[in-house]
Design a protein around this motif. Structure first.
Motif, PDB file in Angstrom:
ATOM      1  N   VAL A 101      -8.945   2.510   0.083  1.00 53.30           N
ATOM      2  CA  VAL A 101      -7.996   1.399   0.172  1.00 53.30           C
ATOM      3  C   VAL A 101      -8.041   0.880   1.598  1.00 53.30           C
TER       4      VAL A 101
ATOM      5  N   TRP B  61      -4.096   8.798   5.147  1.00 53.25           N
ATOM      6  CA  TRP B  61      -3.771   7.432   5.583  1.00 53.25           C
ATOM      7  C   TRP B  61      -4.019   7.354   7.084  1.00 53.25           C
TER       8      TRP B  61
ATOM      9  N   ALA C 240       0.827  -1.203   0.000  1.00 46.28           N
ATOM     10  CA  ALA C 240       0.000   0.000   0.000  1.00 46.28           C
ATOM     11  C   ALA C 240       0.861   1.253   0.000  1.00 46.28           C
TER      12      ALA C 240
ATOM     13  N   VAL D  20      -6.952   5.706   2.931  1.00 45.00           N
ATOM     14  CA  VAL D  20      -6.370   4.399   3.267  1.00 45.00           C
ATOM     15  C   VAL D  20      -6.646   4.114   4.740  1.00 45.00           C
TER      16      VAL D  20
END
Length: 339
Positions: free
Chosen positions: A230, A109, A95, A193
């Motif tokens: 994600v 993230w 990732a 993410v």
């Protein structure tokens, strides 16, 4: 049959008598404005979304040629990507490589499983092509040069923001609003993410029904925001070093049925059935499979990538944008042949 129904006939068909007044213009009985916004998208709005999602440069490349070719360029707004694999098989590394190769995309993230030191230490080592182990060791020893360089990288990565706070899906919605305001002048993120799925707050962390509810809510958030989602999902079940797509084909793991793209990571080095010499040969390798692909013709793909000490995942014939340790840190756009 008449071309037009009378008012009385129309009311009878919908089960409403003459005494029931029709809903005011613009409103539907039992349907709120929020319902209308969520459940009805005009065709003109759909065309606008399509043009936005398919515009050149909007795609989020996976950074591996086989995957980008199979998916017609990568993921696009509103799509969900799942990275699944057993512990220590390289999910976060994969990732992070994807994010590092899409520096033009505003990315939030979130990982309650990582500290700022681990995330930014690993990321800066990757950017500088320096051993992660050595680099983080220098940070721990309070090496001035390492801290200066890491601070420069963090400051210059204006499109990447990291949070180590555990969040619910509602929290993620708020966090994206805050990031848009505080970091990106009101512009929404392109990518969200979360590492990893079971750590999304709310419900039981190991309860299958709860995990499924989390991914459904996460997917709805991704769709509402039109961002690329994600999510990393840690699997601990299945026989062997990889199950047939880690059990994905049989739908054993939450999020796989919800995702547009599913990748599995595994390490051939973990296969204890191999000779020790063969296992050592695979020690610096990660294998990744694309097992679900909702783009194009749904092609699948499988690759073996070399793990560089910096954390970069390398494939033959593809070079990274390089930034030396000594030079001034300026943003460098990669050329067509470089990630």
């Amino acid at each position: 049959m008449a071309d037009r129904l009378s008012k009385e006939a129309a009311l009878a068909l919908v089960g409403r008598g003459e005494s029931t007044p029709p809903a005011p213009a613009g409103e539907k009985e039992g349907i709120s404005s929020a319902d209308m916004k969520r459940l009805f998208t005009s065709k003109s709005e759909q065309v606008m979304r399509m043009r936005h999602d398919l515009r050149a440069g909007g795609e989020w490349r996976f950074g591996v040629r086989a995957f980008d070719e199979a998916t017609l360029g990568g993921a696009r707004p509103g799509q969900l990507v799942t990275l699944i694999g057993k512990t220590h098989t390289g999910k976060t590394m994969m990732a992070m490589n994807m994010v590092a190769r899409n520096r033009g995309h505003r990315t939030l993230w979130v990982s309650p499983d990582e500290t700022e030191t681990m995330f930014w230490g690993r990321y800066s080592a990757m950017r500088l092509e320096i051993s992660q182990k050595d680099w983080i060791s220098r940070l721990i020893r309070e090496d001035d040069q390492a801290w200066t360089r890491t601070s420069e990288i963090i400051a210059n990565e204006t499109n990447l923001h990291f949070e180590s706070t555990g969040m619910s899906v509602d929290d993620l919605d708020k966090a994206m609003r805050i990031a848009a305001t505080e970091l990106w002048n009101g512009e929404r993120p392109h990518v969200l993410v979360y590492d990893y799925l079971e750590l999304i707050r709310g419900g039981g962390s190991g309860d299958a029904a709860s995990v499924q509810a989390k991914i459904e809510s996460f997917k709805q958030l991704v769709s509402d925001w039109r961002v690329i989602g994600v999510v990393l999902h840690q699997s601990g079940r299945g026989a062997g070093t990889r199950g047939q797509a880690g059990g994905i084909d049989s739908g054993r793991f939450a999020s796989t049925s919800e995702s547009h793209f599913v990748f599995e990571t595994w390490r051939r080095w973990d296969d204890t059935n191999l000779d020790e010499e063969v296992r050592r040969y695979y020690e610096d390798e990660i294998s990744v499979g694309l097992w679900k692909n909702k783009a194009g013709e749904g092609e699948k793909a499988e690759v073996n990538l070399t793990i560089h000490p910096s954390g970069r995942l390398l494939e033959p014939g593809v070079v990274w944008e390089q930034q030396s340790f000594e030079e001034e840190f300026d943003h460098v756009e990669p050329d067509e042949e470089t990630f």
